[in-house]
Scaffold this active site. Structure first.
Site, short mmCIF file in Angstrom:
data_model
loop_
_atom_site.label_atom_id
_atom_site.label_comp_id
_atom_site.label_asym_id
_atom_site.label_seq_id
_atom_site.Cartn_x
_atom_site.Cartn_y
_atom_site.Cartn_z
N TYR A 142 0.82 -1.21 0.00
CA TYR A 142 0.00 0.00 0.00
C TYR A 142 0.86 1.26 0.00
O TYR A 142 0.40 2.32 -0.44
CB TYR A 142 -0.90 0.05 1.24
CG TYR A 142 -2.21 -0.69 1.14
CD1 TYR A 142 -2.27 -2.00 0.68
CD2 TYR A 142 -3.39 -0.07 1.54
CE1 TYR A 142 -3.48 -2.67 0.61
CE2 TYR A 142 -4.60 -0.74 1.47
CZ TYR A 142 -4.64 -2.04 1.01
OH TYR A 142 -5.84 -2.70 0.96
N LYS A 188 3.82 -15.24 1.51
CA LYS A 188 3.99 -15.91 0.22
C LYS A 188 5.49 -16.13 0.05
O LYS A 188 6.12 -15.67 -0.92
CB LYS A 188 3.38 -15.02 -0.89
CG LYS A 188 3.30 -15.67 -2.27
CD LYS A 188 2.23 -16.75 -2.39
CE LYS A 188 2.37 -17.46 -3.74
NZ LYS A 188 1.49 -18.62 -3.89
N ASP A 220 -2.31 -18.15 -0.33
CA ASP A 220 -3.31 -18.82 -1.18
C ASP A 220 -3.94 -19.99 -0.43
O ASP A 220 -5.15 -20.18 -0.43
CB ASP A 220 -2.70 -19.26 -2.52
CG ASP A 220 -1.38 -20.01 -2.37
OD1 ASP A 220 -0.80 -20.02 -1.27
OD2 ASP A 220 -0.92 -20.58 -3.39
N ASP A 244 -6.07 -7.36 4.21
CA ASP A 244 -7.24 -6.70 3.63
C ASP A 244 -8.15 -7.76 2.99
O ASP A 244 -9.36 -7.80 3.23
CB ASP A 244 -6.78 -5.68 2.58
CG ASP A 244 -7.95 -4.95 1.95
OD1 ASP A 244 -8.87 -4.53 2.69
OD2 ASP A 244 -7.97 -4.82 0.71
N ASP A 248 -11.88 -9.57 4.69
CA ASP A 248 -13.18 -9.57 4.00
C ASP A 248 -13.70 -11.00 3.89
O ASP A 248 -14.89 -11.26 4.10
CB ASP A 248 -13.05 -9.00 2.57
CG ASP A 248 -13.44 -7.53 2.49
OD1 ASP A 248 -13.08 -6.78 3.43
OD2 ASP A 248 -14.07 -7.13 1.50
C1 IPM Z 1 -10.25 -1.48 4.53
C2 IPM Z 1 -10.53 -0.82 3.21
C3 IPM Z 1 -9.38 0.12 2.87
C4 IPM Z 1 -8.13 -0.72 2.75
C5 IPM Z 1 -9.57 0.98 1.61
C6 IPM Z 1 -10.86 1.76 1.67
C7 IPM Z 1 -8.41 1.90 1.40
O1 IPM Z 1 -10.74 -1.76 2.21
O2 IPM Z 1 -10.16 -0.77 5.55
O3 IPM Z 1 -10.14 -2.71 4.57
O4 IPM Z 1 -7.87 -1.31 1.70
O5 IPM Z 1 -7.40 -0.80 3.74
MN MN Z 2 -10.75 -3.84 2.94
#
Ligand code: IPM
Ligand code: MN
Length: 358
Positions: A142, A188, A220, A244, A248
């Site tokens: 990032y 990785k 993975d 990240d 999710d």
């Molecule tokens: C998160 C979001 C952020 C990230 C974005 C909005 C920059 O997806 O907080 O997980 O990728 O960190």
């Molecule tokens: Mn995110």
């Protein structure tokens, strides 16, 4: 009476709606538990760009730094998608994290028994899941240099220094000490040099925590194992982008991304926010699930303000609202007694939290 200073950043999309509900719940427990909260609202994201031409105005940073904690909604939306990168809402958020030095992002994923049917996975796979993703937040791909793009090429760089890995690894091992004493470090290392260094340094830090069992897993494989058998994980230690993605994925174990909170901490002020985004498609309809944000407010009480009892009350109130069958739309197809709006859900949780005897 202790009075805490909280910077409120509502942001874009559903941000304002969900933050309002978290404030409702915070005010309820503040009055029953005898502390005060002074909020100061500041802007970030698309709305800050619209007002100031900058997704992260200096005042927002200054106010956050002068506060005891930051409660954050969500930012971003199609409206700002075509701006140059540094003007985009997301850039504001990344700069904000960097300025505050919040290098550790804690993302717990738990499954409420009441919502066991809400997950797309089978009940026996997810019943009892209780894992914590510890994600490095201000390094990795990032932020790495060089980065850039021209007409025919775009590039980013994944970099970690030993000291960056060291400090996030300590957070993961400390968290494991309070939990089931297992850390699985995700990398990785079969392909990336940066991951080799990551693995080496995590091994070093592990020596200081002999009670904690350390394993390593390629990212993975980890993505697959999270779905195959999520209960094998206690603490998952990850770099920025892997965390990240995996957080999710982990959120869907719980049935809805609208349920999970996060805490971002470093050496200064902590930021507490839901893991979901600004969901512009449902903004303003009163159907967003405020639970992830309310739960983030509970993490704020617990980790930043040390108001443990008030945090426990909020957690109990969320569980009670769900067990009584109250559901926002995102989880309404599962054992709902009553489908409620964003603000109804906030009020129900606030009332339960205020009544909660602890
Ligand atoms: C998160 C979001 C952020 C990230 C974005 C909005 C920059 O997806 O907080 O997980 O990728 O960190
Ligand atoms: Mn995110």
């Amino acid at each position: 009476m202790a009075t805490y200073k909280i910077a409120l950043i509502k942001g874009d999309g559903i941000g304002p709606e969900i933050i309002d509900e978290a404030v409702k719940v915070l005010d309820a427990v503040a009055s029953t538990n005898g502390f005060g909260i002074k909020y100061k609202e500041v802007l970030m994201g698309g709305i800050a760009y619209d007002v100031f031409g900058d997704p992260l105005p200096q005042e927002t940073i200054t106010t956050a730094m002068e506060s005891d904690a930051v409660l954050f909604g969500a930012i971003g939306g199609e409206k700002w998608d075509n701006l140059p990168r540094e003007k985009r809402p997301e850039s504001g958020l990344l700069r904000f994290r960097k300025e505050l030095g919040v290098f550790a992002n804690l993302r717990p994923a738990t499954v409420f028994d009441e919502l066991i049917n809400a997950s797309s996975l089978k009940p026996e796979i997810i019943k009892g899941v209780d894992l914590m993703v510890v994600r490095e937040l201000i390094g990795g791909i990032y932020f790495g240099e060089p980065k850039g793009r021209d007409e025919n090429k775009g590039w980013n760089t994944m970099v970690y220094t030993r000291s960056e890995v060291n400090r996030i690894a300590h957070v993961a091992f400390k968290s494991a000490m309070e939990r089931d004493k297992r850390v699985c470090s995700i990398d990785k290392a079969n392909v990336l040099d940066v991951s080799q260094l990551w693995r080496e340094e995590v091994e070093e830090v592990a020596k200081e925590y002999p009670e904690v069992q350390l394993t390593h897993m390629y990212v993975d494989n980890a993505a697959m194992q999270l779905i195959r058998d999520p209960k094998q994980f206690d603490v998952m230690l990850t770099g920025n982008i892997f965390g990240d993605i995996l957080s999710d994925e982990a959120s869907m174990l719980s049935g809805s991304i609208g349920l999970l909170p996060s805490a971002s901490v470093g050496n200064k002020v902590g930021v507490f926010e839901p893991i979901h985004g600004s969901a512009p498609d449902i903004a303003g309809q009163g159907i967003a699930n405020p639970i992830a944000t309310i739960s983030s407010a509970s993490m704020m009480l617990r980790y930043a303000l040390n108001e443990i009892e008030a945090a426990d009350k909020i957690d109990a109130a969320i569980a009670k609202a769900l067990s009584e069958g109250y559901r926002t739309k995102d989880i309404s197809m599962y054992d709902a007694k009553e489908v409620c709006s964003t603000s109804e859900m906030g009020s129900i949780i606030a009332n339960y939290a205020a009544q909660c005897k602890h």
